[in-house]
Design a protein around this motif. Structure first.
Motif, PDB file in Angstrom:
ATOM      1  N   TYR A   1       0.838  -1.194   0.000  1.00  0.00           N
ATOM      2  CA  TYR A   1       0.000   0.000   0.000  1.00  0.00           C
ATOM      3  C   TYR A   1       0.873   1.245   0.000  1.00  0.00           C
ATOM      4  O   TYR A   1       1.969   1.275   0.582  1.00  0.00           O
ATOM      5  N   TYR A   2       0.379   2.281  -0.664  1.00  0.00           N
ATOM      6  CA  TYR A   2       0.956   3.612  -0.614  1.00  0.00           C
ATOM      7  C   TYR A   2      -0.144   4.531  -0.102  1.00  0.00           C
ATOM      8  O   TYR A   2      -1.326   4.295  -0.348  1.00  0.00           O
ATOM      9  N   TYR A   3       0.244   5.576   0.608  1.00  0.00           N
ATOM     10  CA  TYR A   3      -0.748   6.400   1.294  1.00  0.00           C
ATOM     11  C   TYR A   3      -0.699   7.834   0.772  1.00  0.00           C
ATOM     12  O   TYR A   3       0.357   8.465   0.764  1.00  0.00           O
ATOM     13  N   ALA A   4      -1.852   8.312   0.309  1.00  0.00           N
ATOM     14  CA  ALA A   4      -1.958   9.656  -0.253  1.00  0.00           C
ATOM     15  C   ALA A   4      -2.885  10.486   0.628  1.00  0.00           C
ATOM     16  O   ALA A   4      -4.072  10.192   0.752  1.00  0.00           O
ATOM     17  N   LYS A   5      -2.322  11.497   1.231  1.00  0.00           N
ATOM     18  CA  LYS A   5      -3.082  12.355   2.147  1.00  0.00           C
ATOM     19  C   LYS A   5      -3.778  13.461   1.384  1.00  0.00           C
ATOM     20  O   LYS A   5      -3.209  14.043   0.449  1.00  0.00           O
ATOM     21  N   GLY A   6      -4.984  13.760   1.769  1.00  0.00           N
ATOM     22  CA  GLY A   6      -5.723  14.880   1.200  1.00  0.00           C
ATOM     23  C   GLY A   6      -6.074  15.868   2.293  1.00  0.00           C
ATOM     24  O   GLY A   6      -6.788  15.526   3.238  1.00  0.00           O
ATOM     25  N   ASN A   7      -5.546  17.084   2.190  1.00  0.00           N
ATOM     26  CA  ASN A   7      -5.838  18.127   3.169  1.00  0.00           C
ATOM     27  C   ASN A   7      -7.064  18.927   2.742  1.00  0.00           C
ATOM     28  O   ASN A   7      -7.244  19.219   1.550  1.00  0.00           O
ATOM     29  N   TYR A   8      -7.891  19.267   3.708  1.00  0.00           N
ATOM     30  CA  TYR A   8      -9.077  20.089   3.467  1.00  0.00           C
ATOM     31  C   TYR A   8      -8.926  21.419   4.184  1.00  0.00           C
ATOM     32  O   TYR A   8      -8.306  21.504   5.261  1.00  0.00           O
ATOM     33  N   PHE A   9      -9.539  22.459   3.586  1.00  0.00           N
ATOM     34  CA  PHE A   9      -9.393  23.811   4.111  1.00  0.00           C
ATOM     35  C   PHE A   9     -10.773  24.446   4.261  1.00  0.00           C
ATOM     36  O   PHE A   9     -11.593  24.396   3.349  1.00  0.00           O
ATOM     37  N   SER A  10     -11.007  25.021   5.437  1.00  0.00           N
ATOM     38  CA  SER A  10     -12.261  25.723   5.673  1.00  0.00           C
ATOM     39  C   SER A  10     -12.160  27.133   5.112  1.00  0.00           C
ATOM     40  O   SER A  10     -11.058  27.665   4.897  1.00  0.00           O
ATOM     41  N   TYR A  11     -13.323  27.750   4.894  1.00  0.00           N
ATOM     42  CA  TYR A  11     -13.376  29.050   4.232  1.00  0.00           C
ATOM     43  C   TYR A  11     -14.177  30.032   5.082  1.00  0.00           C
ATOM     44  O   TYR A  11     -15.315  29.754   5.466  1.00  0.00           O
ATOM     45  N   ALA A  12     -13.553  31.168   5.381  1.00  0.00           N
ATOM     46  CA  ALA A  12     -14.235  32.258   6.077  1.00  0.00           C
ATOM     47  C   ALA A  12     -13.771  33.556   5.420  1.00  0.00           C
ATOM     48  O   ALA A  12     -12.629  33.993   5.625  1.00  0.00           O
TER      49      ALA A  12
ATOM     50  N   LEU B   1      -0.930   1.712  -6.169  1.00  0.00           N
ATOM     51  CA  LEU B   1       0.157   2.151  -7.040  1.00  0.00           C
ATOM     52  C   LEU B   1       0.891   3.307  -6.385  1.00  0.00           C
ATOM     53  O   LEU B   1       0.302   4.126  -5.673  1.00  0.00           O
ATOM     54  N   SER B   2       2.184   3.403  -6.649  1.00  0.00           N
ATOM     55  CA  SER B   2       2.987   4.494  -6.112  1.00  0.00           C
ATOM     56  C   SER B   2       2.668   5.791  -6.845  1.00  0.00           C
ATOM     57  O   SER B   2       1.935   5.810  -7.837  1.00  0.00           O
ATOM     58  N   ALA B   3       3.250   6.888  -6.351  1.00  0.00           N
ATOM     59  CA  ALA B   3       3.042   8.185  -7.006  1.00  0.00           C
ATOM     60  C   ALA B   3       3.490   8.140  -8.464  1.00  0.00           C
ATOM     61  O   ALA B   3       2.807   8.655  -9.357  1.00  0.00           O
TER      62      ALA B   3
END
Length: 400
Positions: A245-256, A350-352
């Motif tokens: 396994y390869y791990y891909a992080k997804g960051n989320y951003f709040s909006y104000a 799959l890898s990057a």
């Protein structure tokens, strides 16, 4: 003994040496839906095990909560087939009053800023037509008058069957179906070993709970362990069949907004055109069910070898690149109006580097030489949308 939220007498209509007909490993939305589908089959006695103290605590609770239409994936892929089938099951049950969860069929715009991206949208339209997924082009001037703060220089492809859903309520719906059919849920129960017993054609699953090891026997195993699915599979399989396994992080951003916008931004999901052969759909604008805007996920490959090493703290260094990506289709945004909110991690087969050249499909298979042992690997987006259809697909492996 592991904690349970529901218990039943250990019996089936078919004589067996095992305590359960099936053990489903992993209490995310896919695991819960699968356990529910299996438990509702006559004669089955299913145990759902989850290492945390509640269900749906990992990938299920860390995503965009989007109901995907299914237009991005190759027509022959499981991702396309199960995404579309899952979407249809959600909407049909919801419209008939049989799915009491909060959702909105708000639709989505995929926006193109230049000729290359416009060509991509035409290819996306052709793929959607092949899949029988409804899409249509929105005239630019009409779009500008409706949502003047959204920029699309060249073209907009609308996906009217995209939407948003409460992942928490969707898990609770399947959990209720499972428990109402007398299924057993084992919480705080981590799988630490699996042994195949070919002489009696069953399996022994070792669970760690409250510092004790409990051995449970089962005729069949469904490995729906999400980020830990490769680890679970490798407990059983010989070295030459191990998964990586390869791990891909997804960051989320709040909006104000720093200053009041003074007008509605959009009530559609807004997606950019993804980069060619990208492993994600780009940093998009999505809405929660209260109408609040958020942006993400981006794509950050993690240098970890195990899901136990994941740090879910959103990466503040990714804020500026996210702002620059969002500004392409929402130019009124300011960098200071965004703040890191949360993150999720996608399990990748799959890898990057490999992901740039190859499409990675879901892997759902009964392992050769291990009858009744079904692996679910690489279950990332559109896993939430596809969950109900994945559950039915797994049920059909056992109940042809």
């Amino acid at each position: 003994m592991f904690q349970t939220t529901s218990r039943r007498l250990l019996h089936t209509s078919i004589p067996t040496l095992s305590e359960f007909s099936h053990i489903v490993i992993g209490g995310g939305v896919v695991g819960v839906a699968t356990a529910s589908e299996l438990q509702q089959q006559s004669g089955n006695n299913v145990l759902l095990v989850e290492q945390h103290d509640t269900l749906g605590q990992e990938t299920t609770s860390r995503n965009s909560e989007v109901i995907h239409a299914g237009l991005y994936y190759p027509s022959s892929s499981l991702k396309a087939q199960l995404c579309i089938a899952g979407k249809n099951k959600i909407y049909q049950a919801w419209k008939s009053g049989n799915l009491p969860v909060d959702l909105q069929q708000c639709g989505k715009w995929v926006v193109a800023q230049d000729e290359v991206e416009e060509e991509y949208l035409h290819k996306l339209q052709a793929n959607a037509r092949e899949l029988d997924v409804p899409v249509n082009f929105v005239p630019i001037e009409k779009a500008k008058s409706r949502y003047p703060l959204i920029r699309a220089n060249k073209a907009i492809l609308e996906s009217p069957t995209s939407g948003i859903i409460s992942a928490h309520e969707f898990v609770a719906f399947h959990e209720a179906g499972f428990e109402n059919s007398d299924g057993t849920v084992g919480l705080n129960s981590k799988v630490v070993g699996i042994m195949h017993n070919p002489g009696v054609s069953n399996y022994t699953v070792s669970l760690e709970s409250d510092g004790e090891i409990v051995d449970i026997t089962t005729d069949n195993i469904v490995n729906s362990a999400g980020l830990f699915a490769a680890d679970v599979a490798n407990m059983m399989l010989p070295q030459n069949k191990h998964y990586n396994y390869y791990y891909a992080k997804g960051n989320y951003f709040s909006y104000a907004p720093e200053t009041p916008i003074g007008q509605r931004i959009t009530d559609k999901l807004i997606y950019p055109c993804p980069n060619p052969n990208a492993s994600s759909l780009g940093t998009h604008l999505t809405l929660d069910l209260g109408g609040q805007l958020k942006f993400g996920p981006d794509l950050e490959w993690l240098d970890v070898s195990s899901a136990d090493e994941i740090d879910y703290t959103p990466n503040p260094r990714n804020l500026k690149p996210a702002y620059e990506a969002v500004m392409q289709y929402f130019p009124a945004i300011t960098q200071n109006s965004l703040s890191p909110s949360y993150s999720g991690v996608r399990p990748k087969l799959l890898s990057a580097t490999e992901s740039k050249d190859h499409f990675a499909d879901f892997v759902i298979k009964e392992e050769d030489g291990y009858p009744g042992f079904v692996n679910l690997l690489g279950i990332e987006s559109p896993g939430l949308t596809a969950a109900w259809a994945i559950a039915e697909h797994v049920k059909n492996i056992y109940h042809k």
